[in-house]
Design a protein around this motif. Structure first.
Motif, PDB file in Angstrom:
ATOM      1  N   MET A   1      45.222  -0.172  52.622  1.00 55.62           N
ATOM      2  CA  MET A   1      45.191   0.106  54.048  1.00 55.62           C
ATOM      3  C   MET A   1      46.162  -0.812  54.800  1.00 55.62           C
ATOM      4  SD  MET A   1      42.017   0.286  56.680  1.00 55.62           S
ATOM      5  CE  MET A   1      40.991   0.967  55.431  1.00 55.62           C
ATOM      6  N   ARG A   2      46.289  -2.046  54.329  1.00 57.12           N
ATOM      7  CA  ARG A   2      47.197  -2.984  55.004  1.00 57.12           C
ATOM      8  C   ARG A   2      48.639  -2.501  54.909  1.00 57.12           C
ATOM      9  NH1 ARG A   2      44.331  -8.062  55.733  1.00 57.12           N
ATOM     10  NH2 ARG A   2      42.397  -7.954  54.586  1.00 57.12           N
ATOM     11  N   ASP A   3      48.971  -1.800  53.841  1.00 58.41           N
ATOM     12  CA  ASP A   3      50.324  -1.269  53.672  1.00 58.41           C
ATOM     13  C   ASP A   3      50.608  -0.141  54.660  1.00 58.41           C
ATOM     14  OD1 ASP A   3      50.630  -3.046  51.590  1.00 58.41           O
ATOM     15  OD2 ASP A   3      49.977  -1.585  50.081  1.00 58.41           O
ATOM     16  N   GLN A   4      49.598   0.535  55.122  1.00 55.27           N
ATOM     17  CA  GLN A   4      49.770   1.663  56.043  1.00 55.27           C
ATOM     18  C   GLN A   4      50.109   1.201  57.461  1.00 55.27           C
ATOM     19  OE1 GLN A   4      46.074   3.737  55.810  1.00 55.27           O
ATOM     20  NE2 GLN A   4      46.623   4.848  53.940  1.00 55.27           N
ATOM     21  N   LEU A   5      49.778  -0.027  57.800  1.00 55.80           N
ATOM     22  CA  LEU A   5      50.030  -0.528  59.162  1.00 55.80           C
ATOM     23  C   LEU A   5      51.508  -0.435  59.524  1.00 55.80           C
ATOM     24  CD1 LEU A   5      47.737  -3.693  59.335  1.00 55.80           C
ATOM     25  CD2 LEU A   5      47.330  -1.465  60.357  1.00 55.80           C
ATOM     26  N   ALA A   6      52.392  -0.788  58.609  1.00 51.77           N
ATOM     27  CA  ALA A   6      53.832  -0.762  58.878  1.00 51.77           C
ATOM     28  C   ALA A   6      54.337   0.649  59.151  1.00 51.77           C
ATOM     29  CB  ALA A   6      54.593  -1.373  57.708  1.00 51.77           C
ATOM     30  N   ALA A   7      53.693   1.642  58.606  1.00 47.87           N
ATOM     31  CA  ALA A   7      54.132   3.024  58.799  1.00 47.87           C
ATOM     32  C   ALA A   7      53.935   3.482  60.239  1.00 47.87           C
ATOM     33  CB  ALA A   7      53.374   3.945  57.846  1.00 47.87           C
ATOM     34  N   PHE A   8      53.013   2.871  60.954  1.00 50.80           N
ATOM     35  CA  PHE A   8      52.727   3.291  62.331  1.00 50.80           C
ATOM     36  C   PHE A   8      53.536   2.524  63.378  1.00 50.80           C
ATOM     37  CE2 PHE A   8      48.624   4.110  60.066  1.00 50.80           C
ATOM     38  CZ  PHE A   8      48.705   5.488  60.105  1.00 50.80           C
ATOM     39  N   LEU A   9      54.365   1.593  62.955  1.00 51.17           N
ATOM     40  CA  LEU A   9      55.140   0.778  63.900  1.00 51.17           C
ATOM     41  C   LEU A   9      55.984   1.590  64.872  1.00 51.17           C
ATOM     42  CD1 LEU A   9      56.307  -2.371  61.892  1.00 51.17           C
ATOM     43  CD2 LEU A   9      54.836  -2.273  63.893  1.00 51.17           C
TER      44      LEU A   9
END
Length: 180
Positions: A1-9
């Motif tokens: 889930m932490r890896d998905q944060l960058a996708a929403f930048l």
């Protein structure tokens, strides 16, 4: 889930820019959103929309910031802040007490001469006529009074005892005390 944060930048930046209309503030808002999300990741409910959760954090952060800064007044040259300051009164009160004590130690002639010139603003000629002495005598009395006061108050220059508010207040007080 932490890896998905960058996708929403990119989406978060666009939304923040829409809210703030300032690229610098929007970047700060996105950064604080990601920090909040990272520290509160354990509060995220799995199976719900992560992007919506991030947008909610960003929006709430913007509203909190807006409420906080809405109360602030822009004061670039600190003019408003300077008008709000109050100067301490303790030092001037102590100086006034010292001046009153020193004035009490002057001879009556010196005290009267200083009172006429420094407090009432009379010219040396007018003050001499009121005292019934020569102008030179009155000037000498005022000079000796200022010199003695400067010594008693441990001042470097007797000319510091000019007709300022502190001197006038002390002389006015001593005139009232003498009348009683």
């Amino acid at each position: 889930m932490r890896d998905q944060l960058a996708a929403f930048l990119p989406h978060l930046r666009a939304f923040a820019l829409h809210l703030t209309r300032d690229p610098v503030r929007s970047d700060d808002l996105v950064q604080s959103t990601l920090l909040r999300a990272w520290t509160n990741l354990d509060h995220f409910q799995h199976g719900t929309n992560l992007e919506a959760w991030l947008f909610t954090i960003l929006r709430n952060g913007f509203y909190s910031e807006h409420r906080k800064y809405r109360q602030e007044v822009e004061d670039p040259d600190s003019g408003f802040a300077r008008r709000l300051m109050v100067q301490p009164e303790q030092e001037s009160r102590l100086m006034l007490q010292d001046l009153r004590k020193a004035l009490a130690h002057l001879s009556p002639e010196q005290h009267q001469a200083l009172l006429l010139v420094a407090e009432q603003g009379k010219s040396y000629e007018d003050a001499a006529a009121l005292c019934g002495v020569a102008v030179g005598t009155l000037k000498s009395r005022v000079n000796r009074a200022r010199t003695q006061l400067a010594e008693m108050l441990q001042m470097e220059n007797r000319h510091d005892l000019g007709p300022d508010r502190l001197m006038q207040a002390a002389l006015q007080h001593s005139k009232v005390v003498a009348a009683i």
